[in-house]
Design a protein around this motif. Structure first.
Motif, mmCIF file in Angstrom:
data_model
loop_
_atom_site.group_PDB
_atom_site.id
_atom_site.type_symbol
_atom_site.label_atom_id
_atom_site.label_comp_id
_atom_site.label_asym_id
_atom_site.label_seq_id
_atom_site.Cartn_x
_atom_site.Cartn_y
_atom_site.Cartn_z
ATOM 1 N N MET A 55 26.061 -9.344 21.844
ATOM 2 C CA MET A 55 24.933 -8.453 21.557
ATOM 3 C C MET A 55 23.626 -9.222 21.497
ATOM 4 S SD MET A 55 26.393 -5.935 18.557
ATOM 5 C CE MET A 55 27.955 -5.068 18.705
ATOM 6 N N THR A 56 22.545 -8.576 21.913
ATOM 7 C CA THR A 56 21.211 -9.138 21.763
ATOM 8 C C THR A 56 20.701 -8.872 20.355
ATOM 9 O OG1 THR A 56 20.138 -7.095 22.465
ATOM 10 C CG2 THR A 56 20.721 -8.691 24.200
ATOM 11 N N THR A 57 19.604 -9.517 20.000
ATOM 12 C CA THR A 57 18.988 -9.280 18.689
ATOM 13 C C THR A 57 18.620 -7.810 18.523
ATOM 14 O OG1 THR A 57 18.117 -11.526 18.556
ATOM 15 C CG2 THR A 57 17.037 -9.860 17.196
ATOM 16 N N SER A 58 18.091 -7.230 19.588
ATOM 17 C CA SER A 58 17.684 -5.828 19.543
ATOM 18 C C SER A 58 18.883 -4.911 19.304
ATOM 19 C CB SER A 58 16.999 -5.450 20.862
ATOM 20 O OG SER A 58 16.672 -4.079 20.873
ATOM 21 N N ARG A 59 20.000 -5.192 19.980
ATOM 22 C CA ARG A 59 21.177 -4.329 19.807
ATOM 23 C C ARG A 59 21.788 -4.497 18.415
ATOM 24 N NH1 ARG A 59 26.764 -4.086 23.403
ATOM 25 N NH2 ARG A 59 27.766 -2.465 22.122
ATOM 26 N N ILE A 60 21.842 -5.759 17.921
ATOM 27 C CA ILE A 60 22.356 -5.987 16.566
ATOM 28 C C ILE A 60 21.502 -5.227 15.558
ATOM 29 C CG2 ILE A 60 22.737 -7.728 14.773
ATOM 30 C CD1 ILE A 60 23.310 -9.739 17.005
ATOM 31 N N SER A 61 20.179 -5.246 15.784
ATOM 32 C CA SER A 61 19.248 -4.528 14.911
ATOM 33 C C SER A 61 19.585 -3.045 14.859
ATOM 34 C CB SER A 61 17.816 -4.724 15.414
ATOM 35 O OG SER A 61 16.923 -3.873 14.737
ATOM 36 N N GLY A 62 19.851 -2.461 16.040
ATOM 37 C CA GLY A 62 20.178 -1.049 16.097
ATOM 38 C C GLY A 62 21.526 -0.732 15.476
ATOM 39 N N GLU A 63 22.523 -1.593 15.740
ATOM 40 C CA GLU A 63 23.865 -1.366 15.211
ATOM 41 C C GLU A 63 23.904 -1.432 13.687
ATOM 42 O OE1 GLU A 63 26.875 -0.772 16.606
ATOM 43 O OE2 GLU A 63 26.172 -0.680 18.677
ATOM 44 N N LEU A 64 23.128 -2.350 13.118
ATOM 45 C CA LEU A 64 23.151 -2.555 11.663
ATOM 46 C C LEU A 64 22.052 -1.776 10.944
ATOM 47 C CD1 LEU A 64 23.845 -6.416 11.502
ATOM 48 C CD2 LEU A 64 25.489 -4.523 11.393
ATOM 49 N N ASN A 65 21.168 -1.142 11.749
ATOM 50 C CA ASN A 65 20.061 -0.367 11.188
ATOM 51 C C ASN A 65 19.147 -1.236 10.315
ATOM 52 O OD1 ASN A 65 18.572 2.016 10.903
ATOM 53 N ND2 ASN A 65 19.640 2.586 9.008
ATOM 54 N N ILE A 66 18.853 -2.419 10.821
ATOM 55 C CA ILE A 66 17.910 -3.323 10.163
ATOM 56 C C ILE A 66 16.906 -3.800 11.213
ATOM 57 C CG2 ILE A 66 19.527 -4.102 8.394
ATOM 58 C CD1 ILE A 66 20.029 -6.613 10.044
ATOM 59 N N SER A 67 15.799 -4.371 10.785
ATOM 60 C CA SER A 67 14.788 -4.823 11.724
ATOM 61 C C SER A 67 15.245 -6.070 12.470
ATOM 62 C CB SER A 67 13.479 -5.122 10.982
ATOM 63 O OG SER A 67 13.638 -6.271 10.154
ATOM 64 N N GLU A 68 14.621 -6.305 13.622
ATOM 65 C CA GLU A 68 14.939 -7.516 14.378
ATOM 66 C C GLU A 68 14.575 -8.767 13.572
ATOM 67 O OE1 GLU A 68 13.607 -7.673 18.415
ATOM 68 O OE2 GLU A 68 14.093 -5.576 18.804
ATOM 69 N N LYS A 69 13.521 -8.666 12.779
ATOM 70 C CA LYS A 69 13.135 -9.788 11.920
ATOM 71 C C LYS A 69 14.233 -10.094 10.907
ATOM 72 C CE LYS A 69 9.285 -11.506 9.112
ATOM 73 N NZ LYS A 69 7.944 -11.183 8.557
ATOM 74 N N SER A 70 14.881 -9.046 10.378
ATOM 75 C CA SER A 70 15.981 -9.254 9.431
ATOM 76 C C SER A 70 17.176 -9.893 10.122
ATOM 77 C CB SER A 70 16.397 -7.919 8.802
ATOM 78 O OG SER A 70 15.376 -7.406 7.974
ATOM 79 N N VAL A 71 17.426 -9.502 11.374
ATOM 80 C CA VAL A 71 18.507 -10.118 12.137
ATOM 81 C C VAL A 71 18.256 -11.621 12.270
ATOM 82 C CG1 VAL A 71 19.648 -10.261 14.388
ATOM 83 C CG2 VAL A 71 19.056 -8.022 13.411
ATOM 84 N N GLU A 72 17.026 -11.976 12.618
ATOM 85 C CA GLU A 72 16.675 -13.397 12.765
ATOM 86 C C GLU A 72 16.807 -14.129 11.435
ATOM 87 O OE1 GLU A 72 16.128 -14.959 15.443
ATOM 88 O OE2 GLU A 72 15.810 -13.356 16.901
ATOM 89 N N PHE A 73 16.424 -13.462 10.352
ATOM 90 C CA PHE A 73 16.514 -14.074 9.020
ATOM 91 C C PHE A 73 17.967 -14.390 8.670
ATOM 92 C CE2 PHE A 73 17.329 -13.457 4.475
ATOM 93 C CZ PHE A 73 16.492 -14.423 3.923
ATOM 94 N N HIS A 74 18.862 -13.445 8.896
ATOM 95 C CA HIS A 74 20.268 -13.665 8.558
ATOM 96 C C HIS A 74 20.919 -14.682 9.492
ATOM 97 C CE1 HIS A 74 20.271 -10.699 5.416
ATOM 98 N NE2 HIS A 74 19.866 -9.741 6.239
#
Length: 267
Positions: A219-238
Motif C-alpha cells: 500500500m502507498t501512504t495515501s491508501r494506508i491513510s484511507g484504510e485507517l481513516n487517518i491523515s497521511e501525516k499521521s501515517v508518516e509519524f507512525h
C-alpha cells in the motif's frame, strides 16, 4: 600522536593500552547479525582487558537510549555486567535497576566519578544511602563510573578494582575504553533487547503495526491513510516511530525486520 599514546606510560598502562588495541581489533572483526554471540564475545574481550587493568567487576548500561525509550522501559538486557547476580537481583527487586543515584549522576556529569565521592555528597537522600550501603555489602567497593555522552544518548561504564584497598588507575584509558565499548555494544544490545521473548509483541504500538502491515502489503501512504481513516501525516509519524524502534534505515528495512521478528501479517 595517537590518543592512546598520551594516557599513561607505566608498565601496567602500556599493558592496558595493548589490551585496548586488541579489544578494538577483536570487536571490529566480530561477525555481524548474530547479536547474542557478538555480545558474548564483546564481554569476553572486555573481561580480559579489565582483568589486565586490575578490575574485579564491570557494569555497562545504556541510561538514555537514542531509540524510543518507552520501547525499552524495564528491559534489563540493555546492559553488560559482571556484577554479582545477588546485587543485580537486589537492585531490581528494590527499584534501583535504572533508577539509582549512579544512573542520574552519569546523565548529569561528563567526567568520571567515584561512588565513595557520590555517597558522601550532601545531595543524596536516605534512599541513596541505602543503595550505597547495600553495594558495599555485596562487595561493590571502590567503584568508579565513566559517563558516555553522545547526541541524544547517554550510557556509563562502572569498574570495581580487584583489591578492597585498590584504586582505579588509568582514568583516561578506561574512559576511552568506555566509548569504544559503547560503539561496539550498543547495536547488539538493542537488537537482543528487541528479540527477547515477551518483548516482540509489545515493541510496536497497534497503529505502528497497522502502518507497517499496509506497507508490507504494497500500500502507498495515501491508501494506508484511507484504510485507517487517518491523515497521511499521521501515517508518516507512525512509520517513523516504527523505524526508530526497529533501528532501521528505511521503510523496506523496517518491514523486513518486523517480519523477521514475527510482528507482521502479510496477506
Amino acid at each position: 600522536m595517537a590518543l592512546m599514546d598520551t594516557v599513561g606510560t607505566g608498565s601496567r598502562s602500556l599493558a592496558v593500552q595493548a589490551e585496548l588495541r586488541r579489544f578494538i581489533h577483536a570487536t571490529n572483526d566480530i561477525e555481524q547479525e548474530n547479536w547474542a554471540k557478538q555480545l558474548e564475545l564483546i564481554k569476553t574481550h572486555l573481561s580480559a582487558l579489565l582483568e589486565r587493568a586490575g578490575m574485579r567487576y564491570f557494569h555497562y548500561v545504556i541510561d538514555q537510549p537514542a531509540v524510543d525509550a518507552a520501547a525499552f522501559e524495564g528491559v534489563s538486557t540493555v546492559m553488560l555486567s559482571s556484577f554479582p547476580q545477588e546485587w543485580r537481583i537486589w537492585c531490581g527487586e528494590n527499584g534501583f535497576g535504572h533508577h539509582n543515584p549512579v544512573v542520574y549522576e552519569s546523565i548529569d556529569r561528563k567526567l568520571p566519578f567515584s561512588w565513595s565521592e557520590l555517597s558522601e555528597s550532601v545531595r543524596i537522600g536516605d534512599r541513596d544511602v541505602r543503595f550505597f550501603a547495600e553495594a558495599e555489602r555485596h562487595g561493590i567497593r571502590g567503584a568508579v563510573t565513566f559517563p558516555i555522552h553522545l547526541p541524544h544518548e547517554t550510557a556509563a561504564l562502572t569498574v570495581v578494582p580487584e583489591s578492597v584497598l585498590g584504586e582505579v588507575e588509568d582514568d583516561q584509558m578506561l574512559h576511552l575504553l568506555a566509548y569504544y565499548l559503547h560503539l561496539a555494544a550498543r547495536r547488539p544490545l538493542y537488537e537482543v533487547a528487541m528479540t527477547t521473548p515477551g518483548r516482540r509483541q509489545s515493541l510496536l504500538s497497534p497503529r505502528e503495526t497497522e502502518v507497517l502491515e499496509g506497507t508490507a502489503n504494497g500500500m502507498t501512504t495515501s491508501r494506508i491513510s484511507g484504510e485507517l481513516n487517518i491523515s497521511e501525516k499521521s501515517v508518516e509519524f507512525h512509520m517513523e516511530g516504527a523505524r526508530r524502534k526497529l533501528q532501521s534505515s528505511s521503510r523496506a528495512h523496517a518491514v523486513a525486520k518486523a517480519v523477521a521478528l514475527g510482528l507482521l501479517r502479510i496477506l
